[in-house]
Design a protein around this motif. Structure first.
Motif, mmCIF file in Angstrom:
data_model
loop_
_atom_site.group_PDB
_atom_site.id
_atom_site.type_symbol
_atom_site.label_atom_id
_atom_site.label_comp_id
_atom_site.label_asym_id
_atom_site.label_seq_id
_atom_site.Cartn_x
_atom_site.Cartn_y
_atom_site.Cartn_z
ATOM 1 N N ILE A 1 -2.352 62.519 57.284
ATOM 2 C CA ILE A 1 -1.606 61.658 58.207
ATOM 3 C C ILE A 1 -2.549 61.002 59.199
ATOM 4 C CG2 ILE A 1 -0.004 61.713 60.161
ATOM 5 C CD1 ILE A 1 1.837 63.418 58.576
ATOM 6 N N ALA A 2 -3.551 61.754 59.648
ATOM 7 C CA ALA A 2 -4.512 61.174 60.586
ATOM 8 C C ALA A 2 -5.289 60.035 59.935
ATOM 9 C CB ALA A 2 -5.455 62.251 61.111
ATOM 10 N N THR A 3 -5.575 60.135 58.620
ATOM 11 C CA THR A 3 -6.261 59.021 57.957
ATOM 12 C C THR A 3 -5.393 57.769 57.960
ATOM 13 O OG1 THR A 3 -5.465 59.499 55.701
ATOM 14 C CG2 THR A 3 -7.488 60.600 56.411
ATOM 15 N N LEU A 4 -4.074 57.953 57.880
ATOM 16 C CA LEU A 4 -3.171 56.802 57.901
ATOM 17 C C LEU A 4 -3.161 56.119 59.259
ATOM 18 C CD1 LEU A 4 -0.087 58.233 55.937
ATOM 19 C CD2 LEU A 4 -1.989 56.855 55.068
ATOM 20 N N SER A 5 -3.592 56.844 60.294
ATOM 21 C CA SER A 5 -3.638 56.269 61.640
ATOM 22 C C SER A 5 -4.969 55.599 61.942
ATOM 23 C CB SER A 5 -3.373 57.361 62.689
ATOM 24 O OG SER A 5 -4.487 58.232 62.803
ATOM 25 N N SER B 1 0.778 50.395 49.990
ATOM 26 C CA SER B 1 0.371 49.916 51.303
ATOM 27 C C SER B 1 0.336 51.060 52.309
ATOM 28 C CB SER B 1 1.349 48.849 51.807
ATOM 29 O OG SER B 1 2.624 49.433 52.072
ATOM 30 N N ARG B 2 -0.331 50.815 53.433
ATOM 31 C CA ARG B 2 -0.348 51.801 54.516
ATOM 32 C C ARG B 2 1.075 52.121 54.961
ATOM 33 N NH1 ARG B 2 -4.340 52.873 58.511
ATOM 34 N NH2 ARG B 2 -5.429 50.949 57.923
ATOM 35 N N GLU B 3 1.899 51.073 55.084
ATOM 36 C CA GLU B 3 3.269 51.251 55.556
ATOM 37 C C GLU B 3 4.075 52.142 54.603
ATOM 38 O OE1 GLU B 3 1.269 48.231 57.556
ATOM 39 O OE2 GLU B 3 1.645 48.331 55.381
ATOM 40 N N PHE B 4 3.900 51.914 53.303
ATOM 41 C CA PHE B 4 4.605 52.749 52.324
ATOM 42 C C PHE B 4 4.157 54.201 52.435
ATOM 43 C CE2 PHE B 4 4.549 54.984 48.274
ATOM 44 C CZ PHE B 4 5.879 54.913 47.888
ATOM 45 N N ILE C 1 2.808 55.786 54.985
ATOM 46 C CA ILE C 1 3.301 56.399 56.229
ATOM 47 C C ILE C 1 4.746 56.838 56.045
ATOM 48 C CG2 ILE C 1 3.960 55.910 58.618
ATOM 49 C CD1 ILE C 1 1.439 54.168 58.817
ATOM 50 N N ASP C 2 5.559 55.971 55.470
ATOM 51 C CA ASP C 2 6.957 56.304 55.217
ATOM 52 C C ASP C 2 7.070 57.500 54.275
ATOM 53 O OD1 ASP C 2 9.970 55.450 55.157
ATOM 54 O OD2 ASP C 2 9.397 55.561 53.041
ATOM 55 N N LEU C 3 6.253 57.509 53.219
ATOM 56 C CA LEU C 3 6.287 58.611 52.265
ATOM 57 C C LEU C 3 5.865 59.921 52.924
ATOM 58 C CD1 LEU C 3 6.650 59.581 49.327
ATOM 59 C CD2 LEU C 3 4.227 59.028 48.950
ATOM 60 N N ALA C 4 4.840 59.875 53.758
ATOM 61 C CA ALA C 4 4.371 61.086 54.435
ATOM 62 C C ALA C 4 5.479 61.697 55.290
ATOM 63 C CB ALA C 4 3.149 60.767 55.293
ATOM 64 N N ARG C 5 6.218 60.848 55.992
ATOM 65 C CA ARG C 5 7.344 61.354 56.797
ATOM 66 C C ARG C 5 8.426 61.944 55.904
ATOM 67 N NH1 ARG C 5 11.668 58.795 57.132
ATOM 68 N NH2 ARG C 5 10.707 56.744 56.882
ATOM 69 N N ARG C 6 8.737 61.253 54.803
ATOM 70 C CA ARG C 6 9.782 61.739 53.904
ATOM 71 C C ARG C 6 9.401 63.075 53.268
ATOM 72 N NH1 ARG C 6 10.502 58.774 49.504
ATOM 73 N NH2 ARG C 6 8.970 57.091 49.818
ATOM 74 N N VAL C 7 8.110 63.246 52.972
ATOM 75 C CA VAL C 7 7.653 64.505 52.388
ATOM 76 C C VAL C 7 7.834 65.654 53.375
ATOM 77 C CG1 VAL C 7 5.598 65.782 51.642
ATOM 78 C CG2 VAL C 7 6.072 63.518 50.696
ATOM 79 N N ILE C 8 7.365 65.471 54.602
ATOM 80 C CA ILE C 8 7.505 66.542 55.604
ATOM 81 C C ILE C 8 8.969 66.844 55.882
ATOM 82 C CG2 ILE C 8 7.123 67.174 58.021
ATOM 83 C CD1 ILE C 8 4.649 67.445 56.359
ATOM 84 N N ASN C 9 9.763 65.815 56.091
ATOM 85 C CA ASN C 9 11.174 66.046 56.398
ATOM 86 C C ASN C 9 11.910 66.647 55.209
ATOM 87 O OD1 ASN C 9 10.743 65.115 58.951
ATOM 88 N ND2 ASN C 9 11.707 63.123 58.650
ATOM 89 N N GLY C 10 11.483 66.278 53.989
ATOM 90 C CA GLY C 10 12.082 66.890 52.813
ATOM 91 C C GLY C 10 11.753 68.366 52.720
ATOM 92 N N VAL C 11 10.526 68.720 53.023
ATOM 93 C CA VAL C 11 10.104 70.115 53.009
ATOM 94 C C VAL C 11 10.880 70.934 54.043
ATOM 95 C CG1 VAL C 11 8.165 71.628 53.628
ATOM 96 C CG2 VAL C 11 7.807 69.707 52.059
ATOM 97 N N LEU C 12 11.156 70.332 55.193
ATOM 98 C CA LEU C 12 11.809 71.056 56.294
ATOM 99 C C LEU C 12 13.323 71.065 56.196
ATOM 100 C CD1 LEU C 12 9.602 69.888 59.304
ATOM 101 C CD2 LEU C 12 9.404 71.960 57.921
ATOM 102 N N GLU C 13 13.872 70.292 55.291
ATOM 103 C CA GLU C 13 15.330 70.251 55.151
ATOM 104 C C GLU C 13 15.869 71.629 54.769
ATOM 105 O OE1 GLU C 13 18.809 67.779 52.729
ATOM 106 O OE2 GLU C 13 16.689 67.254 52.483
ATOM 107 N N GLY C 14 16.782 72.143 55.584
ATOM 108 C CA GLY C 14 17.394 73.434 55.305
ATOM 109 C C GLY C 14 16.556 74.636 55.669
ATOM 110 N N LYS C 15 15.458 74.430 56.411
ATOM 111 C CA LYS C 15 14.624 75.583 56.804
ATOM 112 C C LYS C 15 15.412 76.499 57.732
ATOM 113 C CE LYS C 15 12.290 74.116 61.061
ATOM 114 N NZ LYS C 15 12.861 75.196 61.893
ATOM 115 N N PRO C 16 15.085 77.791 57.758
ATOM 116 C CA PRO C 16 15.774 78.714 58.655
ATOM 117 C C PRO C 16 15.666 78.268 60.124
ATOM 118 C CG PRO C 16 14.462 79.917 57.050
ATOM 119 C CD PRO C 16 14.100 78.474 56.898
#
Length: 368
Positions: A194-198, A209-212, A214-229
Motif C-alpha cells: 500500500i505504501a508503494t501505491l502512495s 492503473s494506480r487508481e485501480f 488502490i481500490d483493489l487493495a482496499r477491497r482486499v483488506i475489507n474483504g478479509v475483515l468482513e465478519g471478523k470477531p
C-alpha cells in the motif's frame, strides 16, 4: 483529551520486530551447519522470546510481541507457508537506498489457500503461554496485499487478478479465524505494498492503473475483515521499507488518503512519520472521526539517537490539528529488525526508544 484507553492499539505501542541477539544469530548459523538440531534452535528461540517478553513488560508496554524471533524476514516466512505460495532465491534482491537486500522472495505456484498446519499458529500458542496474561500478546503478519506485487502472481494460474484476489481474501479470512481460535485478540497486518501505491516514484506495468490498484487493495483488506470477531483488533502498518537502517522509497500519504485511509475498515493505522519522506499530517483529516486510531511513528527505529521529548510532543500536537488527540497513539515508525540482519543500533538503544515512547505517552495522555 485524556480519555482512558486500554484497548489496542495502545497509547504506547510498537510495530513488532526486535533486534536478534548474538546467541540467536549463532544458533541459526550452527543449525545451518548441522551442528545443532531444529529442536535445539527452537529451544534457543523460545528462551530468547521469554527474555524479550519480560523486557517489554519491564519498559512499561501493555502489549508485547515475540520480536519475530522465529523469522528470517518479516513477510516471506509467513507467506511461503500458504498453499500456492513458494519461497525461492531470485537473481537480485530488492534495491534499497544504497544497498541490495539479501536475495529471497516468494512466488505464486498454485491455487492460494490457507494451510491449516501453518507453523505460525503453533508459534503463537507457545508465545501466548510465555506472556501468561501479563500483557496483550500481539501477533504480526504480512498484509494480504503483499501478494499483489507485480512479480508474484502467476498469470497462467490466475489470468484474472480478481480471481486471485478472491482466493487471497478467503485464505486470509481462514488465517484470521485460525489465529483467533488460537487466542489472538490483537493482530497487525504489515503492508509495504500500500505504501508503494502512495509513492509517486512507483512505476506500473500498464496492466492496471494506480487508481485501480488502490481500490483493489482496499477491497482486499475489507474483504478479509468482513465478519471478523468483534473482540479482535486488527491494525495495519504502512512501511516504506526497513532493511539495515535503509529505506526503499518515499512519498506522502496524499495519493491513498481519500480511499484507503478513509475507507479501510481496520481499527488502527501505524503510519511512518519519522522524516520528511512521509510528508505532512494533512492526509489524516480523511480518517473518520471516532474511527481508526492513528499510531504516529514519529520516533525512528533506524538509528539509536534518542529524539527530543518536547519535539515529539510538538509533532503529536501538530497531528491533532487534523485528527482528534483521542485517536492518536505513539510508536516507532517501524520494527527494529524487519529482517534477521536488524537496524544499526544497539539492543540497549532499542529498549531506550521503547521506554521513551512509554514516557511520552504518559505525558500526553496521563490517564491512559
Amino acid at each position: 483529551m485524556t480519555t482512558k484507553t486500554k484497548t489496542a492499539p495502545f497509547r504506547a505501542d510498537h510495530v513488532g520486530s526486535l533486534l536478534r541477539p548474538d546467541v540467536l544469530h549463532k544458533a541459526r548459523q550452527q543449525f545451518k551447519e548441522g551442528l545443532i538440531s531444529k529442536q535445539d534452535l527452537r529451544d534457543i528461540e523460545t528462551s530468547e522470546i521469554k527474555r524479550i517478553v519480560d523486557k517489554q513488560i519491564e519498559v512499561g508496554l501493555e502489549l508485547v510481541t515475540d520480536g519475530e524471533f522465529r523469522r528470517r524476514f518479516w513477510h516471506t516466512d509467513f507467506l511461503e507457508h500458504l498453499n500456492g505460495i513458494t519461497g525461492y532465491v531470485p537473481d537480485t534482491g530488492y534495491l534499497f537506498k544504497g544497498e541490495e537486500t539479501e536475495r529471497y522472495n516468494i512466488k505464486n505456484t498454485g491455487k492460494v489457500s490457507f494451510n491449516p498446519d501453518h507453523p505460525f499458529i503453533e508459534d503463537y500458542k507457545v508465545f501466548q503461554d510465555i506472556v501468561a496474561g501479563r500483557a496483550v500478546a500481539k501477533q504480526t503478519i504480512p498484509s494480504p496485499n503483499q501478494l499483489f506485487h507485480t512479480d508474484i502472481r502467476d498469470h497462467s494460474i490466475y489470468p484474472d487478478i480478481e480471481d486471485f484476489a478472491a482466493d487471497v481474501i478467503q485464505a486470509y479470512k481462514d488465517a484470521i479465524q485460525a489465529f483467533y481460535d488460537a487466542g489472538v485478540r490483537y493482530l497487525q497486518l504489515d503492508d509495504v505494498y500500500i505504501a508503494t501505491l502512495s509513492s509517486p516514484d512507483t512505476k506500473f506495468d500498464g496492466e492496471h492503473s494506480r487508481e485501480f490498484l488502490i481500490d483493489l487493495a482496499r477491497r482486499v483488506i475489507n474483504g478479509v475483515l468482513e465478519g471478523k470477531p468483534e473482540d479482535l483488533t486488527v491494525t495495519t502498518h504502512l512501511c516504506r521499507g526497513n532493511y539495515r537502517s535503509t529505506y526503499m522509497f518515499g512519498g506522502s500519504y496524499d495519493l491513498i488518503a481519500q480511499d484507503l485511509l478513509a475507507k479501510e475498515k481496520v481499527d488502527g493505522f501505524f503510519l511512518e512519520y519519522d522524516d520528511e519522506r512521509s510528508g505532512t499530517f494533512e492526509p489524516l483529516k480523511y480518517i473518520p472521526n471516532d474511527g481508526p486510531r492513528v499510531v504516529l511513528g514519529v520516533v525512528t527505529s533506524k538509528f539509536g539517537e534518542l529524539e527530543d521529548k518536547d519535539a515529539v510532543i510538538s509533532r503529536i500536537e501538530e497531528a491533532s490539528k487534523y485528527i482528534s488527540l483521542d485517536q492518536i497513539c505513539l510508536s516507532p515508525q517501524c520494527g527494529f529488525a524487519s529482517t534477521h540482519h536488524g537496524n544499526k543500533l544497539t539492543e540497549e538503544e532499542q529498549w531506550e526508544k521503547l521506554r521513551f515512547i512509554v514516557d511520552v505517552a504518559k505525558t500526553v495522555w496521563p490517564q491512559a
